[in-house]
Design a protein around this motif. Structure first.
Motif, PDB file in Angstrom:
ATOM      1  N   GLY A 189       0.819  -1.198   0.000  1.00 18.79           N
ATOM      2  CA  GLY A 189       0.000   0.000   0.000  1.00 18.79           C
ATOM      3  C   GLY A 189       0.855   1.251   0.000  1.00 18.79           C
ATOM      4  O   GLY A 189       2.042   1.221  -0.316  1.00 18.79           O
ATOM      5  N   GLU A 190       0.222   2.356   0.406  1.00 17.02           N
ATOM      6  CA  GLU A 190       0.884   3.657   0.375  1.00 17.02           C
ATOM      7  C   GLU A 190       1.019   4.217   1.782  1.00 17.02           C
ATOM      8  O   GLU A 190       0.094   4.119   2.600  1.00 17.02           O
ATOM      9  CB  GLU A 190       0.095   4.641  -0.483  1.00 17.02           C
ATOM     10  CG  GLU A 190       0.746   6.006  -0.598  1.00 17.02           C
ATOM     11  CD  GLU A 190      -0.031   6.961  -1.479  1.00 17.02           C
ATOM     12  OE1 GLU A 190       0.415   8.110  -1.636  1.00 17.02           O
ATOM     13  OE2 GLU A 190      -1.091   6.556  -1.982  1.00 17.02           O
ATOM     14  N   VAL A 191       2.177   4.798   2.041  1.00 22.01           N
ATOM     15  CA  VAL A 191       2.438   5.479   3.307  1.00 22.01           C
ATOM     16  C   VAL A 191       2.556   6.972   3.016  1.00 22.01           C
ATOM     17  O   VAL A 191       3.282   7.373   2.105  1.00 22.01           O
ATOM     18  CB  VAL A 191       3.733   4.962   3.970  1.00 22.01           C
ATOM     19  CG1 VAL A 191       4.067   5.795   5.207  1.00 22.01           C
ATOM     20  CG2 VAL A 191       3.584   3.491   4.338  1.00 22.01           C
ATOM     21  N   ARG A 192       1.827   7.780   3.795  1.00 18.99           N
ATOM     22  CA  ARG A 192       1.826   9.219   3.577  1.00 18.99           C
ATOM     23  C   ARG A 192       2.272   9.927   4.858  1.00 18.99           C
ATOM     24  O   ARG A 192       1.730   9.675   5.938  1.00 18.99           O
ATOM     25  CB  ARG A 192       0.440   9.707   3.176  1.00 18.99           C
ATOM     26  CG  ARG A 192      -0.020   9.178   1.824  1.00 18.99           C
ATOM     27  CD  ARG A 192      -1.443   9.599   1.499  1.00 18.99           C
ATOM     28  NE  ARG A 192      -2.400   8.950   2.384  1.00 18.99           N
ATOM     29  CZ  ARG A 192      -2.864   7.714   2.181  1.00 18.99           C
ATOM     30  NH1 ARG A 192      -2.428   7.001   1.144  1.00 18.99           N
ATOM     31  NH2 ARG A 192      -3.739   7.182   3.011  1.00 18.99           N
ATOM     32  N   VAL A 193       3.263  10.788   4.713  1.00 19.29           N
ATOM     33  CA  VAL A 193       3.741  11.614   5.821  1.00 19.29           C
ATOM     34  C   VAL A 193       3.417  13.067   5.481  1.00 19.29           C
ATOM     35  O   VAL A 193       3.862  13.575   4.445  1.00 19.29           O
ATOM     36  CB  VAL A 193       5.256  11.449   6.047  1.00 19.29           C
ATOM     37  CG1 VAL A 193       5.720  12.342   7.193  1.00 19.29           C
ATOM     38  CG2 VAL A 193       5.613   9.994   6.316  1.00 19.29           C
ATOM     39  N   VAL A 194       2.620  13.705   6.334  1.00 17.53           N
ATOM     40  CA  VAL A 194       2.216  15.094   6.108  1.00 17.53           C
ATOM     41  C   VAL A 194       2.558  15.905   7.358  1.00 17.53           C
ATOM     42  O   VAL A 194       2.141  15.545   8.467  1.00 17.53           O
ATOM     43  CB  VAL A 194       0.707  15.202   5.797  1.00 17.53           C
ATOM     44  CG1 VAL A 194       0.322  16.659   5.573  1.00 17.53           C
ATOM     45  CG2 VAL A 194       0.338  14.355   4.590  1.00 17.53           C
ATOM     46  N   ILE A 195       3.314  16.980   7.166  1.00 18.01           N
ATOM     47  CA  ILE A 195       3.683  17.849   8.276  1.00 18.01           C
ATOM     48  C   ILE A 195       3.265  19.271   7.924  1.00 18.01           C
ATOM     49  O   ILE A 195       3.725  19.831   6.922  1.00 18.01           O
ATOM     50  CB  ILE A 195       5.190  17.787   8.576  1.00 18.01           C
ATOM     51  CG1 ILE A 195       5.628  16.334   8.788  1.00 18.01           C
ATOM     52  CG2 ILE A 195       5.530  18.639   9.793  1.00 18.01           C
ATOM     53  CD1 ILE A 195       7.098  16.163   9.066  1.00 18.01           C
ATOM     54  N   LYS A 196       2.390  19.846   8.770  1.00 19.27           N
ATOM     55  CA  LYS A 196       1.821  21.160   8.479  1.00 19.27           C
ATOM     56  C   LYS A 196       2.248  22.187   9.522  1.00 19.27           C
ATOM     57  O   LYS A 196       2.508  21.848  10.684  1.00 19.27           O
ATOM     58  CB  LYS A 196       0.289  21.075   8.447  1.00 19.27           C
ATOM     59  CG  LYS A 196      -0.263  20.158   7.360  1.00 19.27           C
ATOM     60  CD  LYS A 196      -1.788  20.128   7.400  1.00 19.27           C
ATOM     61  CE  LYS A 196      -2.352  19.239   6.305  1.00 19.27           C
ATOM     62  NZ  LYS A 196      -3.842  19.194   6.347  1.00 19.27           N
TER      63      LYS A 196
END
Length: 372
Positions: free
Chosen positions: A286-293
């Protein structure tokens, strides 16, 4: 008269005695003995209270606390249980807990008229009410209310020390586990095996992966107490993902989105990679998403996968350190709470078949880090 009430009487008499040149007699004959007795009895109760508010600690401390107050009976409760009682005249648990609910709702001492009367005072830890001290006596006046309130504050102080001791112990344990588990043996073995598989077929890629592995291990073997920046944490994650991508190929997809404003934000060392490792473990394929805001005074971090998900009760056991799996998650959660406060632990959104999203917040201010 209770020991503390005697001390209060002596203090008042001592002031007058000093004014009329009679202070020596009061301090020598009245103040010395009750002061010694109060400190002695408090010293007997303190070791039990330093174990926290439990049935066992309450049973050991209640007799000494009743002696300190000089009341006919005393009960110690949590928010929903009567933990210990000493003396005659205490009603049944249901009636006691009904009064406890009043104290928990109001956050202040609660006086009950009757025969016997009672005064309930809250027990607090870090501003949170966790129980009450209930003193029963035929005569409940202003003096008993003041005395019980002061004893309640002293007990709360001992319970706060117990909470601090527990927090320190758990943090040290977490740091030791983190030192032992910074680099998973399986990850080392799999990485080296993957690199070896490219030595003959693609020597240049094998060389690049070996350098990535060296950079990753150099970073991961730093002292666990160190702070770093989000930029450095992301570099570590990038190398980790490259090594895992070489192993899994196209089965692993990942995206990283970062607001440039947060790259220099200081963060606890190795707080991000364990979350990504967990996402790969539960998200493959699958897909791994890292989001830093950038969120004003904080940086908000999210690590998400679209894999098999987890049972929420399983996640709770991991974060409560009741499960051997997920050591990395429990370590990050505990360290974040210890450094920034209880509101800064991990937030895990997951369900079987629904993937997993792990969120954490990091204050930008250096003050929070300097307090460590």
């Amino acid at each position: 008269m209770s020991v503390l009430a005697w001390m209060g009487l002596c203090a008042a008499t001592g002031v007058l005695g000093f004014t009329f040149a009679r202070g020596r007699a009061c301090r020598g004959e009245l103040a010395g003995e009750p002061t010694y007795l109060a400190l002695h009895v408090a010293g007997l109760a303190a070791p039990s209270l330093r174990a926290g508010l439990t049935s066992g600690s309450a049973r050991k401390a209640v007799r000494h606390l009743r002696t300190l107050l000089g009341t006919s009976a005393l009960a110690i409760t949590s928010a929903d249980r009567v933990l210990a009682r000493e003396g005659d005249g205490i009603p049944g648990d249901d009636r006691v807990l009904a009064e406890v609910a009043v104290v928990m709702a109001g956050g202040r001492p609660h006086v009950i008229a009757g025969e016997p009367g009672a005064v309930f005072v809250p027990l607090t830890v870090e501003g949170r009410m966790i129980g009450t001290l209930a003193a029963y006596d035929p005569e409940v006046g202003a003096s008993l209310v003041r005395t019980a309130t002061e004893v309640g504050r002293w007990v709360s102080g001992q319970l706060e020390l117990a909470e601090l001791d527990t927090s320190r112990r758990r943090t040290l344990e977490a740091e030791m586990r983190a030192l032992r588990a910074q680099i998973s043996p399986h990850f080392v073995y799999n990485s080296l095996t993957t690199i070896a598989s490219f030595v003959r077929t693609d020597p240049e890629r094998a060389r690049e992966l070996l350098l990535d592995f060296a950079d990753f291990t150099r970073y991961a073997l730093r002292r666990v107490r160190d702070f770093t920046t989000l930029a450095d944490e992301l570099s570590c994650v990038d190398r980790y993902l490259l090594l895992e991508r070489a192993r899994f190929g196209d089965r692993l997809r990942f995206t990283v989105q970062v607001a440039p404003e947060v790259l220099r934000v200081p963060v606890p060392f190795l707080c991000l990679q364990p979350l990504v490792e967990n996402a790969i473990k539960h998200g493959m394929p699958g897909e791994v998403r890292v989001v830093i805001k950038d969120a004003g005074p904080e940086a908000h971090i999210s690590v998400e996968d679209d894999g098999i998900g987890m049972d929420p009760e399983h996640v709770k056991a991991i974060l409560d350190q009741d499960h051997k799996a997920g050591i990395g998650l429990s370590n990050v959660d505990l360290r974040m709470r210890h450094i920034y406060g209880h509101d800064y632990g991990l937030v895990v959104d997951t369900a079987p078949g629904e993937g997993t999203r792990i969120r954490l917040r990091v204050p930008k201010s250096r003050i929070a880090h300097d307090l460590l």
